[in-house]
Enzyme design. Structure first.
Site, short mmCIF file in Angstrom:
data_model
loop_
_atom_site.label_atom_id
_atom_site.label_comp_id
_atom_site.label_asym_id
_atom_site.label_seq_id
_atom_site.Cartn_x
_atom_site.Cartn_y
_atom_site.Cartn_z
N ASP A 183 3.94 -37.29 -43.93
CA ASP A 183 3.56 -37.66 -42.57
C ASP A 183 2.91 -39.04 -42.50
OD1 ASP A 183 1.31 -36.84 -43.95
OD2 ASP A 183 0.88 -35.13 -42.68
N ASP A 202 -7.14 -25.68 -39.81
CA ASP A 202 -6.50 -24.86 -38.76
C ASP A 202 -5.15 -24.30 -39.24
OD1 ASP A 202 -4.89 -27.09 -38.76
OD2 ASP A 202 -5.16 -27.58 -36.64
N HIS A 249 -2.67 -26.06 -40.68
CA HIS A 249 -1.50 -26.93 -40.61
C HIS A 249 -1.05 -27.39 -42.00
CE1 HIS A 249 -4.40 -30.53 -40.11
NE2 HIS A 249 -3.67 -30.87 -41.13
N GLU A 282 0.86 -28.91 -36.44
CA GLU A 282 -0.29 -28.22 -35.85
C GLU A 282 0.12 -26.84 -35.36
OE1 GLU A 282 -3.02 -29.39 -36.44
OE2 GLU A 282 -3.42 -31.42 -35.72
C1 GLP Z 1 -4.22 -34.05 -43.17
C2 GLP Z 1 -2.82 -34.18 -43.77
C3 GLP Z 1 -2.38 -32.90 -44.44
C4 GLP Z 1 -3.49 -32.41 -45.37
C5 GLP Z 1 -4.73 -32.11 -44.56
C6 GLP Z 1 -5.88 -31.59 -45.40
O1 GLP Z 1 -4.22 -33.51 -41.91
N1 GLP Z 1 -1.85 -34.55 -42.79
O2 GLP Z 1 -1.19 -33.15 -45.19
O3 GLP Z 1 -3.06 -31.26 -46.05
O4 GLP Z 1 -5.15 -33.32 -43.95
O5 GLP Z 1 -6.60 -32.65 -45.95
P1 GLP Z 1 -7.55 -32.52 -47.18
O6 GLP Z 1 -6.68 -32.29 -48.37
O7 GLP Z 1 -8.26 -33.83 -47.28
O8 GLP Z 1 -8.44 -31.39 -46.91
#
Ligand code: GLP
Length: 259
Positions: free
Chosen positions: A66, A135, A137, A142
């Site tokens: 993304d 959440d 995702h 989302e």
């Molecule tokens: C972002 C990314 C996701 C990731 C999520 C969790 O929203 N788009 O791909 O899994 O954050 O982030 P973290 O690994 O820092 O908790």
């Protein structure tokens, strides 16, 4: 059912997954990796460094999940910059080997289709690394995302913008929109590896793995995939009802199976 592996630390998770990626590349020098951003995959990228130092990775291709829409690619928190910093440079890839969705507003209408075409042209993703949002995702899919969705523009929830505000000087700077591989895109990868660490992820992990398959919990889509490995630390696994069984199954896993 996903294979759930509970390890003692994020570093141990990184080593386990990096071993699997190194094995994949050894057997398939033109392997296609699916990369995730966020803090969770960092131990994997770190552990990959020594494992790939003597390996010819010139034919490996990689696709990130993304990107924010409208962010300057040179911004230190654009996912293009993050992937360059955490993966491309330390692992010695060229920028051409590693694709990130194009978040430029110019041409955004076809950026999703272009990205899908590039993944298809590469032969599809062999191993997709995934983190999980609080959440539920994955990527930036989302709650409410279609399980059939493909790479497209989404509006971030306020909760995700709030979670990600730590990377920016304020929540107002966190972009409102993103472009993300869809759940359908992610499910098309041949092996999914979902990682989660810390208490803050425990609820989302339990909902994704042991709750109903629901658009309310996008990560529950992994229950539909035939080859999923979930690597958790104790805190992230703390709300799983079947944790003891997962430990028992992993401890008694036949050596020939691999991850
Ligand atoms: C972002 C990314 C996701 C990731 C999520 C969790 O929203 N788009 O791909 O899994 O954050 O982030 P973290 O690994 O820092 O908790």
């Amino acid at each position: 059912m996903a294979e759930v592996v509970i390890v003692e630390s994020a570093a141990a998770a990184g080593a386990l997954v990096a071993d699997e990626i190194a094995r994949l590349i050894a057997g398939r020098p033109d392997a296609v990796l699916g990369l995730a951003t966020g803090s969770t995959p960092l131990p994997v990228y770190e552990a990959l460094r020594p494992r790939l130092s003597d390996v010819d990775t010139s034919r490996v291709r990689a696709f990130a999940l993304d990107e924010y829409v409208g962010i300057d690619p040179a911004h230190p928190e654009s996912y293009r910059s993050v992937i360059t910093r955490e993966v491309v440079e330390p692992l010695g890839f060229t920028p051409e080997q590693v694709h990130v969705p194009n978040g430029s507003t110019d041409g955004i209408e076809h950026a999703g289709d272009d990205y899908e075409a590039a993944i298809t042209a590469a032969g599809g993703v062999d191993l997709q690394i995934l983190g999980i949002g609080t959440d539920g995702h994955i990527g930036f899919n989302e709650p409410g995302s279609s399980f059939a969705s493909r790479t497209r523009v989404k509006t971030l929830t306020q909760r995700t913008r709030h979670d990600n505000a730590r990377f920016f000087s304020s929540i107002d700077e966190v972009p409102m929109h993103c472009i993300t591989q869809g759940l359908g895109t992610i499910l098309a990868a041949r092996h999914l590896v979902l990682l989660a660490f810390g208490e803050g992820k425990a609820r989302a992990v339990a909902a994704a793995l042991e709750g109903p398959i629901s658009a309310l919990v996008p990560a529950s889509a992994v229950q539909l995939h035939e080859h999923v490995t979930v690597v958790l630390d104790e805190a992230a696994a703390s709300q799983l009802k079947l944790a003891d069984y997962y430990r028992h199954a992993f401890d008694n896993k036949p050596a020939w199976q691999g991850l």
